[in-house]
Design an enzyme around this catalytic site. Structure first.
Site, short mmCIF file in Angstrom:
data_model
loop_
_atom_site.label_atom_id
_atom_site.label_comp_id
_atom_site.label_asym_id
_atom_site.label_seq_id
_atom_site.Cartn_x
_atom_site.Cartn_y
_atom_site.Cartn_z
N ASP A 86 42.41 29.25 26.59
CA ASP A 86 42.45 30.14 27.75
C ASP A 86 42.37 31.58 27.20
O ASP A 86 42.56 31.80 26.00
CB ASP A 86 43.77 29.92 28.50
CG ASP A 86 44.03 30.99 29.53
OD1 ASP A 86 43.15 31.22 30.37
OD2 ASP A 86 45.13 31.60 29.50
N ASP A 102 43.17 35.10 29.30
CA ASP A 102 44.18 36.07 29.78
C ASP A 102 45.59 35.50 29.66
O ASP A 102 45.89 34.44 30.19
CB ASP A 102 43.87 36.44 31.24
CG ASP A 102 42.57 37.18 31.33
OD1 ASP A 102 42.42 38.20 30.64
OD2 ASP A 102 41.67 36.72 32.06
C1 XBP Z 1 43.15 34.80 34.41
C2 XBP Z 1 42.66 35.14 35.74
C3 XBP Z 1 41.62 36.15 35.91
C4 XBP Z 1 42.05 37.55 35.56
C5 XBP Z 1 41.12 38.56 36.17
O1 XBP Z 1 42.47 33.69 33.98
O2 XBP Z 1 43.10 34.56 36.72
O3 XBP Z 1 41.21 36.13 37.23
O4 XBP Z 1 43.33 37.80 36.08
O5 XBP Z 1 39.82 38.36 35.74
P1 XBP Z 1 42.72 32.89 32.60
P2 XBP Z 1 38.58 38.49 36.73
O6 XBP Z 1 44.17 33.00 32.23
O7 XBP Z 1 42.29 31.50 32.94
O8 XBP Z 1 41.83 33.49 31.57
O9 XBP Z 1 38.84 39.66 37.61
O10 XBP Z 1 37.40 38.68 35.81
O11 XBP Z 1 38.51 37.20 37.52
MG MG Z 2 45.91 32.53 31.31
#
Ligand code: XBP
Ligand code: MG
Length: 262
Positions: free
Chosen positions: A11, A13
């Site tokens: 993953d 973020d």
């Molecule tokens: C994290 C998310 C993303 C980010 C924002 O996803 O939910 O939506 O918060 O990014 P993960 P975008 O932990 O699965 O990486 O605005 O580009 O959607």
């Molecule tokens: Mg995440």
């Protein structure tokens, strides 16, 4: 019989870097201001909004549940898409300032896996441009190539907690779930990886510390480094005995254990 571990699926973020509070949240607010909107996502409110993955989906959720008086334009999807384009530009500009580092142990584990020939993939709900910006800013311009696949954003319509993004990544890598381990930071992420039948190692952050990670193989405060040991929050302590950080030897030991649940 236990299959040999072939790939690590990450993953982005919250797992590779703490991007949400000081990255995505700030970028959303800059986009709102630029569009003349008086919306302001505080640190606390953003924690609630994280219940929905995907930036466009998160803005819709905000309008539906937290800002119900807002007079939505007729073309709400176009309006949201435009705000999101602006948010992504702000986010990549923030990353270019080098303000968001990788989390402890991440670069160490990625480099070790690469050196020892393990395959790597990314499975995230974030926009591809945001993933590219984070990787090139933190690991260098060619680091995208470290990953066999970068499964991101709208490539699948159903975002996490649905299994689709992990299933898509494994299909592209021609791998089965028993050959992989997933790395996540949130409940929605673990729901997604587990729905794809993946054993999962969790590193929590301030937004996800209290999430429900039942079924995860191991829950840590972070991946740790030799001089900055991790703390085990949930999991089979015998299997991590003697380890101070999440290295490939430990990941393989956990994989070989058959993925005893936390
Ligand atoms: C994290 C998310 C993303 C980010 C924002 O996803 O939910 O939506 O918060 O990014 P993960 P975008 O932990 O699965 O990486 O605005 O580009 O959607
Ligand atoms: Mg995440």
């Amino acid at each position: 019989m236990q299959e040999t571990l072939q790939a690590l699926l990450f993953d982005v973020d919250g797992t590779l870097a703490d991007t949400e509070r000081d990255g995505h949240r700030v970028a959303f607010n800059l986009a709102f201001r630029e569009a003349g909107l008086n919306w302001n996502w505080s640190v606390g409110l953003y924690g609630k909004l994280l219940a929905v993955t995907g930036g466009k989906e998160r803005m819709k959720y905000y309008l539906e549940c937290f800002n119900t008086d807002f007079a939505c334009p007729a073309d709400i999807d176009g309006f949201i898409a435009e705000l999101h384009r602006s948010k992504t530009a702000h986010y990549t500009a923030l990353l270019a300032e080098g303000r968001i580092p990788l989390r402890p142990g991440v670069e160490r584990l990625l480099r070790e896996a690469r050196k020892k020939g393990l395959r790597m993939g990314i499975a995230t709900t974030t926009t591809p441009a945001s993933v590219q910006a984070l990787l090139s800013q933190t690991l260098g311009p060619d680091s995208e190539n470290w990953f066999d696949v970068i499964a991101a954003g709208d490539v699948v319509p159903a975002k996490k907690p649905a299994a689709d993004i992990y299933l898509w990544a494994m299909e592209k890598m021609d791998l089965r779930s028993a050959q992989c381990i997933a790395f996540e930071d949130s409940e929605n992420g673990v729901k997604s990886s587990m729905a794809a039948d993946l054993r999962t190692i969790v590193t929590v952050n301030d937004y996800t510390r209290e999430h429900d990670f039942s079924g995860a193989m191991l829950v840590l405060d972070n991946m740790g480094d030799p001089d900055q040991p991790f703390t085990v929050l949930q999991g089979n302590h015998d299997l991590v005995k003697g380890a101070v950080c999440l290295d490939l030897e430990l990941v393989q030991r956990l994989a070989g254990s058959g993925g005893a649940s936390a």
